[in-house]
Design a protein around this motif. Structure first.
Motif, PDB file in Angstrom:
ATOM      1  N   MET A   1       0.818  -1.213   0.000  1.00 51.12           N
ATOM      2  CA  MET A   1       0.000   0.000   0.000  1.00 51.12           C
ATOM      3  C   MET A   1       0.852   1.263   0.000  1.00 51.12           C
ATOM      4  SD  MET A   1      -3.203  -1.081   2.388  1.00 51.12           S
ATOM      5  CE  MET A   1      -3.972   0.525   2.279  1.00 51.12           C
TER       6      MET A   1
ATOM      7  N   ARG B   1       1.909   1.933  -3.445  1.00 51.33           N
ATOM      8  CA  ARG B   1       0.800   2.389  -4.295  1.00 51.33           C
ATOM      9  C   ARG B   1       0.071   3.608  -3.725  1.00 51.33           C
ATOM     10  NH1 ARG B   1      -2.281  -3.161  -6.137  1.00 51.33           N
ATOM     11  NH2 ARG B   1      -0.457  -4.205  -6.979  1.00 51.33           N
TER      12      ARG B   1
ATOM     13  N   ILE C   1      -3.674   5.076  -4.734  1.00 55.88           N
ATOM     14  CA  ILE C   1      -4.526   4.225  -3.904  1.00 55.88           C
ATOM     15  C   ILE C   1      -6.010   4.556  -4.072  1.00 55.88           C
ATOM     16  CG2 ILE C   1      -4.620   5.560  -1.752  1.00 55.88           C
ATOM     17  CD1 ILE C   1      -3.793   2.795  -0.436  1.00 55.88           C
TER      18      ILE C   1
ATOM     19  N   THR D   1      -9.247   0.059  -8.879  1.00 56.92           N
ATOM     20  CA  THR D   1      -8.627  -1.271  -8.736  1.00 56.92           C
ATOM     21  C   THR D   1      -7.994  -1.440  -7.360  1.00 56.92           C
ATOM     22  OG1 THR D   1      -6.601  -0.446  -9.767  1.00 56.92           O
ATOM     23  CG2 THR D   1      -8.172  -1.581 -11.194  1.00 56.92           C
ATOM     24  N   ASN D   2      -7.365  -0.390  -6.861  1.00 59.65           N
ATOM     25  CA  ASN D   2      -6.767  -0.462  -5.525  1.00 59.65           C
ATOM     26  C   ASN D   2      -7.837  -0.434  -4.439  1.00 59.65           C
ATOM     27  OD1 ASN D   2      -4.063  -0.676  -6.290  1.00 59.65           O
ATOM     28  ND2 ASN D   2      -3.953   1.516  -6.665  1.00 59.65           N
ATOM     29  N   LYS D   3      -8.920   0.275  -4.681  1.00 59.04           N
ATOM     30  CA  LYS D   3     -10.008   0.287  -3.703  1.00 59.04           C
ATOM     31  C   LYS D   3     -10.658  -1.086  -3.580  1.00 59.04           C
ATOM     32  CE  LYS D   3     -11.398   5.090  -3.562  1.00 59.04           C
ATOM     33  NZ  LYS D   3     -12.477   6.045  -3.755  1.00 59.04           N
TER      34      LYS D   3
ATOM     35  N   PHE E   1      -7.722  -3.195  -1.637  1.00 59.61           N
ATOM     36  CA  PHE E   1      -7.354  -2.758  -0.294  1.00 59.61           C
ATOM     37  C   PHE E   1      -8.422  -1.930   0.405  1.00 59.61           C
ATOM     38  CE2 PHE E   1      -3.316  -2.912  -2.732  1.00 59.61           C
ATOM     39  CZ  PHE E   1      -2.749  -3.987  -2.071  1.00 59.61           C
TER      40      PHE E   1
END
Length: 118
Positions: A61, A64, A68, A72-74, A77
């Protein structure tokens, strides 16, 4: 899970008999079986599960953190940082490590008073 792994090292001294696990007093602490399972299961579990996995996710994390907020990251993570501001995404890890330290204190200091544990 973390408490279960750490409880493998929670032993009680019994008068003139030796040291035995609190969870199962038939198992002698640091006897042949206890030592085997400590090095094969308990210690690797602590390193991998309690410390390693959360640290690995935190490192990913951090790498990124500039992107973030992307969908896609949501998706990957989001369960970790959805309740926090994007700039404070790491706060859940502080809470995780605090919980681990409280578990360590409760397991290894179970023979001491609550005041000393606090």
């Amino acid at each position: 899970m973390v408490k279960l792994v750490f409880s493998h090292f929670s032993c009680d001294n019994i008068d003139l008999k030796g040291s035995f696990l609190q969870e199962n007093t038939q198992i002698e602490c640091w006897g042949k079986n206890h030592t085997f399972y400590s090095f094969i299961i308990a210690i690797p579990s602590i390193v991998l599960w309690a410390i390693g996995l959360s640290t690995l996710i935190l490192v990913i994390m951090i790498k990124r953190r500039r992107v973030i907020y992307r969908d896609t990251n949501k998706v990957i993570f989001g369960f970790i940082f959805n309740g926090y501001k994007i700039q404070k995404f790491y706060w859940e890890f502080i809470i995780m490590y605090r919980k681990i330290s409280i578990i360590v204190i409760s397991v290894f200091m179970s023979n001491v008073s609550n005041t000393k544990q606090a």
